[in-house]
Design a protein around this motif. Sequence first.
Motif, short mmCIF file in Angstrom:
data_model
loop_
_atom_site.label_atom_id
_atom_site.label_comp_id
_atom_site.label_asym_id
_atom_site.label_seq_id
_atom_site.Cartn_x
_atom_site.Cartn_y
_atom_site.Cartn_z
N THR A 127 0.23 -0.66 -8.82
CA THR A 127 -1.10 -0.10 -8.63
C THR A 127 -1.05 1.39 -8.28
O THR A 127 -2.04 2.09 -8.40
CB THR A 127 -1.86 -0.85 -7.53
N LYS A 128 0.11 1.87 -7.82
CA LYS A 128 0.31 3.30 -7.55
C LYS A 128 1.39 3.84 -8.46
O LYS A 128 2.38 3.17 -8.76
CB LYS A 128 0.72 3.53 -6.09
N LYS A 129 1.21 5.08 -8.90
CA LYS A 129 2.22 5.73 -9.73
C LYS A 129 3.49 5.93 -8.91
O LYS A 129 3.44 6.49 -7.81
CB LYS A 129 1.68 7.08 -10.21
N PRO A 130 4.62 5.46 -9.39
CA PRO A 130 5.83 5.49 -8.56
C PRO A 130 6.64 6.77 -8.71
O PRO A 130 6.51 7.50 -9.70
CB PRO A 130 6.64 4.32 -9.12
N ALA A 131 7.49 7.02 -7.73
CA ALA A 131 8.64 7.88 -7.95
C ALA A 131 9.68 7.06 -8.69
O ALA A 131 9.75 5.83 -8.54
CB ALA A 131 9.18 8.39 -6.63
N VAL A 132 10.49 7.71 -9.51
CA VAL A 132 11.52 7.02 -10.28
C VAL A 132 12.85 7.73 -10.05
O VAL A 132 12.93 8.96 -10.15
CB VAL A 132 11.17 7.00 -11.78
N ILE A 133 13.87 6.96 -9.72
CA ILE A 133 15.21 7.50 -9.48
C ILE A 133 16.19 6.73 -10.34
O ILE A 133 16.24 5.50 -10.29
CB ILE A 133 15.60 7.39 -7.99
N GLY A 134 16.99 7.43 -11.14
CA GLY A 134 17.95 6.77 -12.01
C GLY A 134 19.29 7.48 -12.03
O GLY A 134 19.38 8.70 -11.81
N HIS A 135 20.33 6.71 -12.31
CA HIS A 135 21.70 7.23 -12.34
C HIS A 135 22.33 6.99 -13.70
O HIS A 135 22.21 5.90 -14.25
CB HIS A 135 22.54 6.55 -11.26
N SER A 136 22.97 8.00 -14.26
CA SER A 136 23.73 7.90 -15.50
C SER A 136 22.80 7.53 -16.66
O SER A 136 21.85 8.27 -16.93
CB SER A 136 24.88 6.89 -15.32
N PHE A 137 23.00 6.41 -17.33
CA PHE A 137 22.01 6.02 -18.35
C PHE A 137 20.66 5.70 -17.70
O PHE A 137 19.62 5.83 -18.34
CB PHE A 137 22.51 4.85 -19.20
N GLY A 138 20.68 5.32 -16.44
CA GLY A 138 19.43 5.22 -15.69
C GLY A 138 18.78 6.58 -15.51
O GLY A 138 17.55 6.68 -15.44
N GLY A 175 0.80 -1.22 0.00
CA GLY A 175 0.00 0.00 0.00
C GLY A 175 0.83 1.27 0.00
O GLY A 175 0.30 2.37 -0.01
N ARG A 176 2.15 1.13 -0.01
CA ARG A 176 3.05 2.28 0.01
C ARG A 176 3.28 2.81 -1.41
O ARG A 176 3.04 2.10 -2.38
CB ARG A 176 4.39 1.90 0.63
N THR A 177 3.77 4.04 -1.49
CA THR A 177 4.18 4.58 -2.79
C THR A 177 5.45 3.87 -3.24
O THR A 177 6.45 3.86 -2.51
CB THR A 177 4.44 6.09 -2.70
N PRO A 178 5.46 3.28 -4.44
CA PRO A 178 6.68 2.62 -4.92
C PRO A 178 7.73 3.64 -5.35
O PRO A 178 7.41 4.75 -5.79
CB PRO A 178 6.19 1.81 -6.13
N VAL A 179 8.97 3.25 -5.23
CA VAL A 179 10.10 4.00 -5.79
C VAL A 179 10.88 3.04 -6.66
O VAL A 179 11.42 2.04 -6.17
CB VAL A 179 11.01 4.60 -4.71
N PHE A 227 14.94 4.04 1.76
CA PHE A 227 13.59 4.42 1.34
C PHE A 227 12.54 3.52 2.01
O PHE A 227 11.44 3.98 2.33
CB PHE A 227 13.47 4.38 -0.18
N LEU A 228 12.89 2.26 2.22
CA LEU A 228 11.97 1.37 2.93
C LEU A 228 11.74 1.86 4.36
O LEU A 228 10.60 1.91 4.84
CB LEU A 228 12.53 -0.05 2.94
N GLU A 229 12.81 2.26 5.03
CA GLU A 229 12.71 2.79 6.39
C GLU A 229 11.84 4.05 6.43
O GLU A 229 11.18 4.32 7.43
CB GLU A 229 14.10 3.13 6.94
N GLU A 230 11.84 4.80 5.33
CA GLU A 230 11.11 6.06 5.28
C GLU A 230 9.68 5.89 4.76
O GLU A 230 9.00 6.88 4.48
CB GLU A 230 11.87 7.06 4.40
N GLY A 231 9.24 4.64 4.62
CA GLY A 231 7.84 4.40 4.32
C GLY A 231 7.50 4.19 2.86
O GLY A 231 6.31 4.15 2.50
N TYR A 232 8.49 4.02 2.01
CA TYR A 232 8.25 3.76 0.60
C TYR A 232 8.45 2.28 0.28
O TYR A 232 8.95 1.51 1.11
CB TYR A 232 9.19 4.61 -0.27
N ALA A 233 8.04 1.88 -0.91
CA ALA A 233 8.19 0.50 -1.36
C ALA A 233 9.21 0.46 -2.50
O ALA A 233 8.86 0.74 -3.65
CB ALA A 233 6.85 -0.06 -1.83
N PRO A 234 10.48 0.17 -2.21
CA PRO A 234 11.49 0.18 -3.26
C PRO A 234 11.32 -0.99 -4.23
O PRO A 234 11.00 -2.11 -3.82
CB PRO A 234 12.81 0.07 -2.49
N VAL A 235 11.55 -0.71 -5.51
CA VAL A 235 11.53 -1.72 -6.56
C VAL A 235 12.82 -1.55 -7.35
O VAL A 235 13.10 -0.46 -7.87
CB VAL A 235 10.30 -1.56 -7.49
#
Length: 289
Positions: free
Chosen positions: A101-112, A28-32, A52-60
């Motif tokens: 099921t929830k719109k995620p935050a997205v974090i990427g590095h370099s080509f990511g 039920g958390r916001t995915p990252v 991010f998990l400790e801060e209440g998000y769902a890392p993927v």
Amino acid sequence: MSQPESLSSEPALPESTVAQIEQANASGRTPVVFIHGLWLLPSSWDRWAALFLEEGYAPVLPGWPDDPETVEEAKAHPEVFANKTIGQVADHFAAVISGLTKKPAVIGHSFGGLLTNIIAGRGLAAASVAISPAPFRGVLPLPISALRAAAPVLGNPANRHRAVPLTFEQFHYAFANAVSEEEAKELYETYAVPAPGAPLFQAAAANINPWTEAKVDTDNPDRGPLLIISGERDHTVPKAISSAVYRQQKDNPGVTEFVEIPGRGHAITIDNGWREVAQTSLAFVRRFA
């Protein structure tokens, strides 16, 4: 005249990624969603995911298509990285996000970071952080240090269809110039894997190929808030490139911000100062997602 680079099709997701998606949905958390760049694996985000998990998000932490599970496996079977294109990988991450099921935050590095810009431009992110993002069509600066960092791949046209490892010396210059040699060696042994050459050739030709996959819809009003982070001493994506990415994005209706982290190189997400960058990213995500 250049021709279209590939005909991308939606790849099947590995079981480990499907399990992460299901776990994020069940929480039920916001995915990252974390997107690694060339010469790294999803494990490069492990400490970020824990924070991010400790801060209440769902890392993927999905890999690129066919990413091995471990650095050891990647070094033993470098051929699995070959011929991965920007469009193919972007579609792969779009497929990951489509399962959430929830719109995620997205974090990427370099080509990511480039892929993060592409995903945001498709309207798939609630908020995005592009760290040392690789350039896309319309980003014009070509600093000498960036050309030198890319030379191990771009120096041989045959590398377009190969997986290319970096020597320690090449990694030290491209990634770890801002840390001690001892730490550089530790980072190289812990994280460095071969990488597909194709994305670098695509990015290098983006401004002369009208069909390039290295392009971003910077005008999409559904792009959402975007933070671009640059390392002051980054050889691979110097400030000239990340600033040009910001200029391409800043006219979007969404919030667009730029932060430079002093004294940091391209290993900004994995070196001893990773937490500062992670906290900067977390603070931005927390504002919008």
